[in-house]
Scaffold this motif. Sequence first.
Motif, PDB file in Angstrom:
ATOM      1  N   ARG A  45      48.843  30.446  72.410  1.00  0.00           N
ATOM      2  CA  ARG A  45      50.064  31.238  72.177  1.00  0.00           C
ATOM      3  C   ARG A  45      50.087  31.693  70.723  1.00  0.00           C
ATOM      4  N   VAL A  46      50.208  33.014  70.526  1.00  0.00           N
ATOM      5  CA  VAL A  46      50.306  33.555  69.168  1.00  0.00           C
ATOM      6  C   VAL A  46      51.657  34.240  69.020  1.00  0.00           C
ATOM      7  N   VAL A  47      52.396  33.873  67.979  1.00  0.00           N
ATOM      8  CA  VAL A  47      53.642  34.573  67.652  1.00  0.00           C
ATOM      9  C   VAL A  47      53.376  35.427  66.423  1.00  0.00           C
ATOM     10  N   VAL A  48      53.791  36.703  66.485  1.00  0.00           N
ATOM     11  CA  VAL A  48      53.646  37.635  65.368  1.00  0.00           C
ATOM     12  C   VAL A  48      55.043  37.987  64.865  1.00  0.00           C
ATOM     13  N   ILE A  49      55.293  37.798  63.577  1.00  0.00           N
ATOM     14  CA  ILE A  49      56.598  38.138  62.979  1.00  0.00           C
ATOM     15  C   ILE A  49      56.474  39.472  62.258  1.00  0.00           C
ATOM     16  N   GLY A  50      57.196  40.489  62.746  1.00  0.00           N
ATOM     17  CA  GLY A  50      57.173  41.814  62.119  1.00  0.00           C
ATOM     18  C   GLY A  50      56.308  42.775  62.902  1.00  0.00           C
ATOM     19  N   GLY A  51      56.878  43.918  63.264  1.00  0.00           N
ATOM     20  CA  GLY A  51      56.152  44.909  64.073  1.00  0.00           C
ATOM     21  C   GLY A  51      55.838  46.178  63.297  1.00  0.00           C
ATOM     22  N   GLY A  52      55.571  46.039  61.988  1.00  0.00           N
ATOM     23  CA  GLY A  52      55.166  47.187  61.176  1.00  0.00           C
ATOM     24  C   GLY A  52      53.681  47.459  61.342  1.00  0.00           C
ATOM     25  N   MET A  53      53.087  48.111  60.354  1.00  0.00           N
ATOM     26  CA  MET A  53      51.684  48.529  60.460  1.00  0.00           C
ATOM     27  C   MET A  53      50.760  47.327  60.704  1.00  0.00           C
ATOM     28  N   ALA A  54      51.031  46.222  60.041  1.00  0.00           N
ATOM     29  CA  ALA A  54      50.168  45.047  60.190  1.00  0.00           C
ATOM     30  C   ALA A  54      50.470  44.307  61.492  1.00  0.00           C
ATOM     31  N   GLY A  55      51.754  44.015  61.741  1.00  0.00           N
ATOM     32  CA  GLY A  55      52.119  43.192  62.894  1.00  0.00           C
ATOM     33  C   GLY A  55      51.825  43.859  64.224  1.00  0.00           C
ATOM     34  N   ALA A  56      52.122  45.168  64.335  1.00  0.00           N
ATOM     35  CA  ALA A  56      51.869  45.867  65.605  1.00  0.00           C
ATOM     36  C   ALA A  56      50.370  45.879  65.907  1.00  0.00           C
ATOM     37  N   THR A  57      49.554  46.116  64.872  1.00  0.00           N
ATOM     38  CA  THR A  57      48.097  46.183  65.090  1.00  0.00           C
ATOM     39  C   THR A  57      47.532  44.829  65.500  1.00  0.00           C
ATOM     40  N   VAL A  58      47.966  43.769  64.819  1.00  0.00           N
ATOM     41  CA  VAL A  58      47.385  42.456  65.152  1.00  0.00           C
ATOM     42  C   VAL A  58      47.776  42.062  66.578  1.00  0.00           C
ATOM     43  N   ALA A  59      49.017  42.379  66.981  1.00  0.00           N
ATOM     44  CA  ALA A  59      49.461  42.037  68.335  1.00  0.00           C
ATOM     45  C   ALA A  59      48.580  42.743  69.370  1.00  0.00           C
TER      46      ALA A  59
END
Length: 449
Positions: A45-59
């Motif tokens: 399970r991976v949680v990503v905090i923040g859906g900007g340029m970095a967070g959206a891409t990593v997700a």
Amino acid sequence: MERREFLRALGGSAIGLAAAGGAFGDDSVTGYVAPVPADTGASGRVVVIGGGMAGATVAKYLRVWGGAKVKVTLVERESVYVSNIMSNLVLNGSRTISGLTYNWDKLASNYGIDRVQGEVVGVDRKAHRVLLAAGGPLDYDKLVIAPGIDFDRIPGIESDALQAQFPHAWKAGAQTTALRNQIRAMTSRDTFVMTIPKAPYRCPPGPYERACVVADWLKRNRRGAQVIVLDENAGIIAERASFERAFTQTHAGVITYVPNAIVDHIDPGSLTVFTAMGEFKGKVISPIPRQRAPRLLYDVGLVNDTGVPGDTIGEKRWSLVDAKTYEYLDNGIGGDVHIIGDPANHGQPKAGHVANQEAKVCADAITRLLRNDLPDANPVTNSACYSPITFETASWLTAVYRYNSASRKMETFTSNAGVAAAGEAASASKDNFEQMNKWFRQLMADTYA
Ligand SMILES: Cc1cc2nc3c(=O)[nH]c(=O)nc-3n(C[C@H](O)[C@H](O)[C@H](O)COP(=O)(O)OP(=O)(O)OC[C@H]3O[C@@H](n4cnc5c(N)ncnc54)[C@H](O)[C@@H]3O)c2cc1C
């Protein structure tokens, strides 16, 4: 190497921008949708905090490379994302905020990412748990934190009301529109004053680009109006040749550039900026404040670094990470926490294209770790940035980075293919402006579709 060939070369690399699925006629985010493999051997399970340029891409790339057994939850407090990239062009009316607005629907439908709208207020690192302002906690095996940056408050204009009156617009949105309206209300006798904070800050060429875009608009629409650029740094810190040319030739007589202008305070009554280089009055004042990691990272105890070499602010403002995996570097309970994008210090500039690249290296590393494998020992990334100089011309800046295992940071290098470590456009041109629009559409499609 020609600029087009350079971008083509980057597109072919593992972490280059994904190939677009056809020509982009507008800014809608459509592109190649990669399949999510059923089982890559990675699970967790991976949680990503923040859906900007970095967070959206990593997700996105955690699912594309990790597969269906890597469960990804993306937590973002806003209902939409407004791109900072290209937002200076809102100031001259050639772009709109709505045209720079994105959401996470395609990441959910194309890749099966769970989207949670909410504010993260804490992280229990021992329990591997993310705490939200409202709603139940989220448990993780790996955590990626990508919350962007926060701004200092400039003395004299600390209140929210005065912040709105003197918009920095360094986070695109309502302030960008407010600044555009203030510029439109100027007359040909007025002066636009802007300040540039001490490095490091988000988007090194961005403030110089803003000066050019505003000067260009004033020349065409309010001939006689002036632009004063108060730079806290000792000189232009990015695309130096391009901006020196722009300030002294293209926009000569309009832009006055003042280095070493450390800001002391702003007097809102007399519309004056007080600096180490003197006092400057303006009808419109856009002071870009110094920047730091967001409050969340301080609260969780993840801010440990002063900045890049040459940093003269000298305070702990950033999060030092290992650029092989983007794991936070500390001697205590580390591990399982990765920090990407603007708050992280990894040797690369704070920029959206770079955030997209960091995110891919991080997604690859987490995928490998989740299948008990070793991360790639030698990641390579690239940075590309275009800067509008007028309403129809642009310059560009590029760099290629590789991992240095001694410093654990990325550093520029010249690749075997002969792509130079770093370079900038020989001149601003219309062709560069067209390439800029293509680059932007492809970057946003790679991030949000
Ligand atoms: C005027 C301007 C022009 C620029 N031009 C360029 C350019 O040409 N090229 C380029 O490469 N870069 C450019 N940049 C820089 C680029 O915009 C940033 O470097 C990039 O957005 C950084 O991505 P990020 O994911 O780290 O942060 P952001 O994109 O800011 O995303 C952070 C996200 O995290 C969310 N968030 C924060 N805290 C929480 C929380 N506690 N809970 C939930 N969600 C949270 C925020 O709402 C936000 O959506 C420009 C910037 C500016 C201001």
